[in-house]
Scaffold this motif. Structure first.
Motif, PDB file in Angstrom:
ATOM      1  N   TRP A   1       0.877  -1.180   0.000  1.00  0.00           N
ATOM      2  CA  TRP A   1       0.000   0.000   0.000  1.00  0.00           C
ATOM      3  C   TRP A   1       0.904   1.216   0.000  1.00  0.00           C
ATOM      4  O   TRP A   1       1.689   1.407   0.941  1.00  0.00           O
ATOM      5  N   LEU A   2       0.816   2.028  -1.040  1.00  0.00           N
ATOM      6  CA  LEU A   2       1.720   3.168  -1.121  1.00  0.00           C
ATOM      7  C   LEU A   2       0.922   4.412  -1.527  1.00  0.00           C
ATOM      8  O   LEU A   2       0.314   4.448  -2.592  1.00  0.00           O
ATOM      9  N   GLY A   3       0.926   5.392  -0.644  1.00  0.00           N
ATOM     10  CA  GLY A   3       0.132   6.585  -0.938  1.00  0.00           C
ATOM     11  C   GLY A   3       0.652   7.775  -0.172  1.00  0.00           C
ATOM     12  O   GLY A   3       1.824   7.811   0.234  1.00  0.00           O
ATOM     13  N   ALA A   4      -0.236   8.738   0.032  1.00  0.00           N
ATOM     14  CA  ALA A   4       0.198   9.981   0.652  1.00  0.00           C
ATOM     15  C   ALA A   4      -0.877  10.498   1.600  1.00  0.00           C
ATOM     16  O   ALA A   4      -1.988   9.955   1.659  1.00  0.00           O
ATOM     17  N   HIS A   5      -0.523  11.562   2.290  1.00  0.00           N
ATOM     18  CA  HIS A   5      -1.412  12.197   3.255  1.00  0.00           C
ATOM     19  C   HIS A   5      -2.811  12.429   2.659  1.00  0.00           C
ATOM     20  O   HIS A   5      -2.941  12.907   1.547  1.00  0.00           O
ATOM     21  N   GLY A   6      -3.817  12.071   3.412  1.00  0.00           N
ATOM     22  CA  GLY A   6      -5.183  12.390   2.985  1.00  0.00           C
ATOM     23  C   GLY A   6      -5.917  11.225   2.341  1.00  0.00           C
ATOM     24  O   GLY A   6      -7.140  11.232   2.281  1.00  0.00           O
TER      25      GLY A   6
ATOM     26  N   SER B   1       6.257   3.303   6.610  1.00  0.00           N
ATOM     27  CA  SER B   1       6.626   4.718   6.574  1.00  0.00           C
ATOM     28  C   SER B   1       5.360   5.568   6.694  1.00  0.00           C
ATOM     29  O   SER B   1       4.326   5.223   6.119  1.00  0.00           O
ATOM     30  N   GLY B   2       5.411   6.655   7.470  1.00  0.00           N
ATOM     31  CA  GLY B   2       4.214   7.476   7.706  1.00  0.00           C
ATOM     32  C   GLY B   2       3.296   6.787   8.712  1.00  0.00           C
ATOM     33  O   GLY B   2       3.556   5.665   9.146  1.00  0.00           O
ATOM     34  N   ARG B   3       2.228   7.512   9.073  1.00  0.00           N
ATOM     35  CA  ARG B   3       1.298   6.933  10.066  1.00  0.00           C
ATOM     36  C   ARG B   3      -0.085   6.716   9.440  1.00  0.00           C
ATOM     37  O   ARG B   3      -0.438   7.373   8.468  1.00  0.00           O
ATOM     38  N   LYS B   4      -0.841   5.827  10.056  1.00  0.00           N
ATOM     39  CA  LYS B   4      -2.230   5.618   9.617  1.00  0.00           C
ATOM     40  C   LYS B   4      -3.152   5.715  10.810  1.00  0.00           C
ATOM     41  O   LYS B   4      -2.831   5.167  11.881  1.00  0.00           O
ATOM     42  N   ARG B   5      -4.262   6.399  10.607  1.00  0.00           N
ATOM     43  CA  ARG B   5      -5.309   6.395  11.634  1.00  0.00           C
ATOM     44  C   ARG B   5      -6.343   5.365  11.198  1.00  0.00           C
ATOM     45  O   ARG B   5      -6.763   5.360  10.031  1.00  0.00           O
ATOM     46  N   ILE B   6      -6.731   4.512  12.136  1.00  0.00           N
ATOM     47  CA  ILE B   6      -7.636   3.426  11.754  1.00  0.00           C
ATOM     48  C   ILE B   6      -8.822   3.404  12.696  1.00  0.00           C
ATOM     49  O   ILE B   6      -8.660   3.444  13.927  1.00  0.00           O
ATOM     50  N   LEU B   7     -10.011   3.390  12.121  1.00  0.00           N
ATOM     51  CA  LEU B   7     -11.227   3.222  12.908  1.00  0.00           C
ATOM     52  C   LEU B   7     -11.711   1.801  12.688  1.00  0.00           C
ATOM     53  O   LEU B   7     -11.836   1.347  11.549  1.00  0.00           O
ATOM     54  N   LEU B   8     -11.952   1.111  13.787  1.00  0.00           N
ATOM     55  CA  LEU B   8     -12.363  -0.298  13.714  1.00  0.00           C
ATOM     56  C   LEU B   8     -13.736  -0.467  14.327  1.00  0.00           C
ATOM     57  O   LEU B   8     -14.041   0.141  15.367  1.00  0.00           O
ATOM     58  N   PHE B   9     -14.551  -1.296  13.688  1.00  0.00           N
ATOM     59  CA  PHE B   9     -15.877  -1.633  14.209  1.00  0.00           C
ATOM     60  C   PHE B   9     -15.978  -3.154  14.319  1.00  0.00           C
ATOM     61  O   PHE B   9     -15.698  -3.868  13.347  1.00  0.00           O
ATOM     62  N   ASP B  10     -16.387  -3.604  15.471  1.00  0.00           N
ATOM     63  CA  ASP B  10     -16.597  -5.020  15.736  1.00  0.00           C
ATOM     64  C   ASP B  10     -17.636  -5.583  14.737  1.00  0.00           C
ATOM     65  O   ASP B  10     -18.582  -4.880  14.380  1.00  0.00           O
ATOM     66  N   PRO B  11     -17.470  -6.853  14.286  1.00  0.00           N
ATOM     67  CA  PRO B  11     -18.473  -7.426  13.371  1.00  0.00           C
ATOM     68  C   PRO B  11     -19.893  -7.374  13.935  1.00  0.00           C
ATOM     69  O   PRO B  11     -20.857  -7.354  13.167  1.00  0.00           O
TER      70      PRO B  11
ATOM     71  N   LEU C   1      -1.424   4.018  13.883  1.00  0.00           N
ATOM     72  CA  LEU C   1      -0.347   3.050  13.678  1.00  0.00           C
ATOM     73  C   LEU C   1       0.910   3.814  13.256  1.00  0.00           C
ATOM     74  O   LEU C   1       0.875   4.600  12.303  1.00  0.00           O
ATOM     75  N   GLU C   2       1.995   3.575  13.979  1.00  0.00           N
ATOM     76  CA  GLU C   2       3.264   4.270  13.707  1.00  0.00           C
ATOM     77  C   GLU C   2       4.173   3.349  12.890  1.00  0.00           C
ATOM     78  O   GLU C   2       4.022   2.116  12.945  1.00  0.00           O
ATOM     79  N   PRO C   3       5.170   3.928  12.186  1.00  0.00           N
ATOM     80  CA  PRO C   3       6.103   3.073  11.447  1.00  0.00           C
ATOM     81  C   PRO C   3       6.752   2.052  12.377  1.00  0.00           C
ATOM     82  O   PRO C   3       7.114   2.381  13.511  1.00  0.00           O
ATOM     83  N   GLY C   4       6.877   0.843  11.908  1.00  0.00           N
ATOM     84  CA  GLY C   4       7.490  -0.224  12.729  1.00  0.00           C
ATOM     85  C   GLY C   4       6.464  -0.984  13.554  1.00  0.00           C
ATOM     86  O   GLY C   4       6.830  -1.917  14.268  1.00  0.00           O
ATOM     87  N   GLU C   5       5.182  -0.609  13.438  1.00  0.00           N
ATOM     88  CA  GLU C   5       4.151  -1.306  14.210  1.00  0.00           C
ATOM     89  C   GLU C   5       3.228  -2.087  13.271  1.00  0.00           C
ATOM     90  O   GLU C   5       3.013  -1.685  12.118  1.00  0.00           O
ATOM     91  N   MET C   6       2.656  -3.173  13.817  1.00  0.00           N
ATOM     92  CA  MET C   6       1.715  -3.987  13.035  1.00  0.00           C
ATOM     93  C   MET C   6       0.381  -4.019  13.758  1.00  0.00           C
ATOM     94  O   MET C   6       0.347  -4.261  14.968  1.00  0.00           O
TER      95      MET C   6
ATOM     96  N   VAL D   1      -9.443   3.443   6.905  1.00  0.00           N
ATOM     97  CA  VAL D   1      -8.025   3.747   7.122  1.00  0.00           C
ATOM     98  C   VAL D   1      -7.662   5.094   6.487  1.00  0.00           C
ATOM     99  O   VAL D   1      -7.874   5.303   5.291  1.00  0.00           O
ATOM    100  N   TYR D   2      -7.099   5.986   7.308  1.00  0.00           N
ATOM    101  CA  TYR D   2      -6.688   7.317   6.852  1.00  0.00           C
ATOM    102  C   TYR D   2      -5.159   7.359   6.819  1.00  0.00           C
ATOM    103  O   TYR D   2      -4.518   7.061   7.829  1.00  0.00           O
ATOM    104  N   SER D   3      -4.599   7.756   5.677  1.00  0.00           N
ATOM    105  CA  SER D   3      -3.137   7.874   5.582  1.00  0.00           C
ATOM    106  C   SER D   3      -2.699   9.273   5.975  1.00  0.00           C
ATOM    107  O   SER D   3      -3.366  10.263   5.636  1.00  0.00           O
ATOM    108  N   PHE D   4      -1.565   9.352   6.635  1.00  0.00           N
ATOM    109  CA  PHE D   4      -0.958  10.637   6.979  1.00  0.00           C
ATOM    110  C   PHE D   4       0.473  10.682   6.463  1.00  0.00           C
ATOM    111  O   PHE D   4       1.046   9.646   6.130  1.00  0.00           O
ATOM    112  N   ASP D   5       1.018  11.860   6.435  1.00  0.00           N
ATOM    113  CA  ASP D   5       2.435  12.101   6.131  1.00  0.00           C
ATOM    114  C   ASP D   5       2.729  12.003   4.631  1.00  0.00           C
ATOM    115  O   ASP D   5       1.979  11.406   3.868  1.00  0.00           O
TER     116      ASP D   5
END
Ligand SMILES: O=C(O)CCC(=O)C(=O)O
Length: 294
Positions: A148-153, A171-181, A225-230, A241-245
């Motif tokens: 997955w390769l993209g940019a802010h926004g 690389s970069g951060r992602k904001r993720i909103l999760l909803f239980d099934p 989610l920060e770089p280096g995290e799963m 999923v929102y991409s940042f940076d």
């Protein structure tokens, strides 16, 4: 970071997404996989060369001439088309041209670009050597490793998948909103006969409560989610999923859920009804394993 949409959401009080450092595979399976509980794993990518090597220059030098399929959006939301299942606008372009558009400071176009979930072993084989498949699942169950390769926004809209997922941030951060099934009835999936039965019809950043009144009851969990995290996203969990940076790169690993488990759930059944090929493959696997017992 854009957090101005945050207050619109009701967050579940049950729990925040935990961060755990380098769990053993047994700890992960017992505490999270078996109970389908999302979690962020830290430390699990420390051996990845990609964390330091995947700069724009390096990527352009290594795979720059390759033709890649890139999704294009005028709204930053990368929605699939109900008839085809794919993004309505898709461009095939040279990887190095894609990188240039992505990193352009004063973009000549208002369009957003996203190389969204492209299989790595077929399209970027040389990059696979710079990542490590985590030990948290049985490798025989691996379905695909995506880039997955993209940019802010860029935003991947609310959807769920029929497989378990480890989303590994490079690389970069992602904001993720999760909803239980269990929230599915509040999230208005597209019809099962459409090509996108796993996507929600609700634009959750600007919900139309007249059309989707039950969405007001939906509760989500948020994490960054920060770089280096799963992030472990269990099967059938909804996520937006929102991409940042400036440069945002992630790799995800999808692995199979047992067919029996999918058949037990409404959300799983909706997806499987779409894929006769899935049943055919399952049948063949069964026949092969019966005729070639280990
Ligand atoms: O990172 C994204 O934009 C979406 C990722 C996703 O949907 C997934 O890993 O299933």
């Amino acid at each position: 970071m854009n957090t101005n949409v945050q207050d619109q959401f009701k967050f579940t009080e049950v729990y925040q997404i935990e961060r755990i450092h380098n769990p053993t595979p047994e700890e992960f399976q017992r505490g999270f996989l078996s109970v389908r509980k999302p979690v962020i794993i830290t430390g699990g990518m420390s051996g990845w060369k990609a964390l330091s090597s995947w700069t724009p220059d390096y990527l352009s030098t290594t795979v720059g001439n390759r033709q890649v399929d890139v999704n294009v959006s005028q709204s930053r939301m990368f929605m699939g088309d109900t008839k085809t299942g794919f993004a309505s606008l898709r461009k095939t372009m040279k990887f190095s041209d894609f990188m240039s558009v992505l990193l352009e400071k004063n973009r000549s176009t208002s369009n957003s670009y996203y190389l969204q979930g492209q299989p790595m072993t077929t399209i970027f084989p040389e990059l696979v050597q710079e990542i490590e498949t985590p030990d948290y699942f049985d490798k025989k169950l691996l379905l695909v490793i995506n880039l997955w390769l993209g940019a802010h926004g860029n935003i991947s809209p609310l959807h769920y998948d029929a497989s378990h997922n480890l989303l590994a941030q490079v690389s970069g951060r992602k904001r993720i909103l999760l909803f239980d099934p269990k929230q599915t009835s509040f999230l208005y999936p597209f019809p099962a006969y459409s090509k996108i039965p796993h996507l929600s019809q609700v634009n959750i950043d600007e919900p139309d409560f007249e059309k989707f009144p039950k969405f007001s009851k939906a509760k989500c969990i948020e994490c960054v989610l920060e770089p280096g995290e799963m992030l472990f996203i269990p099967v059938l969990w909804w996520h937006q999923v929102y991409s940042f940076d400036t440069l945002n790169i992630a790799v995800n690993f999808w692995w199979k859920e047992k067919l029996r488990q999918l058949l037990l759930t409404y959300s799983g059944m909706r997806l499987l009804a779409q894929i006769p090929a899935f049943f055919w493959q399952e049948f063949r696997n069964k026949v092969n394993s019966t005729s070639n017992p280990k």
